[in-house]
Design an enzyme around this catalytic site. Structure first.
Site, PDB file in Angstrom:
ATOM      1  N   MET A  16       5.660   2.565  -3.862  1.00  0.00           N
ATOM      2  CA  MET A  16       5.623   1.071  -4.424  1.00  0.00           C
ATOM      3  C   MET A  16       4.456   1.169  -5.687  1.00  0.00           C
ATOM      4  SD  MET A  16       7.469  -1.030  -3.084  1.00  0.00           S
ATOM      5  CE  MET A  16       6.941  -2.339  -3.601  1.00  0.00           C
ATOM      6  N   LYS A  17       3.572   1.845  -5.413  1.00  0.00           N
ATOM      7  CA  LYS A  17       2.695   2.145  -6.518  1.00  0.00           C
ATOM      8  C   LYS A  17       3.028   2.592  -7.742  1.00  0.00           C
ATOM      9  CE  LYS A  17      -1.376   2.203  -3.302  1.00  0.00           C
ATOM     10  NZ  LYS A  17      -2.601   2.843  -2.736  1.00  0.00           N
ATOM     11  N   ASN A  64       0.827  -1.194   0.194  1.00  0.00           N
ATOM     12  CA  ASN A  64       0.063   0.172   0.078  1.00  0.00           C
ATOM     13  C   ASN A  64       0.832   1.139  -0.069  1.00  0.00           C
ATOM     14  OD1 ASN A  64      -2.430  -1.424  -0.122  1.00  0.00           O
ATOM     15  ND2 ASN A  64      -2.482  -1.648   2.190  1.00  0.00           N
ATOM     16  N   CYS A  65       2.119   1.228  -0.233  1.00  0.00           N
ATOM     17  CA  CYS A  65       2.894   2.398  -0.246  1.00  0.00           C
ATOM     18  C   CYS A  65       2.863   3.163  -1.495  1.00  0.00           C
ATOM     19  CB  CYS A  65       4.359   1.968  -0.028  1.00  0.00           C
ATOM     20  SG  CYS A  65       5.661   3.206  -0.235  1.00  0.00           S
ATOM     21  N   ASP A  66       2.672   4.494  -1.477  1.00  0.00           N
ATOM     22  CA  ASP A  66       2.492   5.309  -2.617  1.00  0.00           C
ATOM     23  C   ASP A  66       3.815   5.226  -3.723  1.00  0.00           C
ATOM     24  OD1 ASP A  66       0.132   6.099  -1.827  1.00  0.00           O
ATOM     25  OD2 ASP A  66       0.756   8.015  -1.098  1.00  0.00           O
TER      26      ASP A  66
END
Length: 121
Positions: A19-20, A15-17
């Site tokens: 990572m996205k 859920n890390c930005d």
């Protein structure tokens, strides 16, 4: 480089930005990868010695995140290799993300589209 029979391994927290952004870049550039959530899979402590050898603990330690800011001032001020590795093993959110293993023992730390293009695309 990655190949279809040898995808890179992407370590991080789903859920890390950041990572996205990395997932979007990898998908858009058709880079084969396998995602490993190091918080859920519990692989961080086992992988830290190798990651430290490849890039050094200073590069691995996420000093920008909330977990770092929540540490006691004494922990942050007296940080060294041993204490940093112990903290990252105990609290994987202290590890920068993503970490991308590729090729023969190579590691990318963080999201850097230019660097990704150089070595992954």
């Amino acid at each position: 480089m990655t190949t279809p029979d040898r995808p890179c391994l992407v370590y991080g927290i789903k859920n890390c930005d950041t990572m996205k952004k990395a997932f979007a870049w990898l998908d858009a550039n058709a880079v084969a990868y396998e995602f490993i959530d190091y918080k859920k899979a519990g692989v961080a402590a086992g992988k830290l010695p190798e990651w430290n050898r490849l890039v050094g603990w200073e590069k691995l330690l996420n000093r920008q995140g909330l977990t770092w800011r929540k540490l006691a001032e004494e922990q942050r001020a007296g940080i060294d290799e041993a204490s940093a590795l112990a903290l990252m093993a105990a609290q994987p959110t202290l590890i920068k993300r993503p970490l991308i293993e590729f090729g023969d023992a190579q590691l990318l730390v963080g999201f850097d589209p230019e660097r990704y293009r150089e070595v992954l695309a």
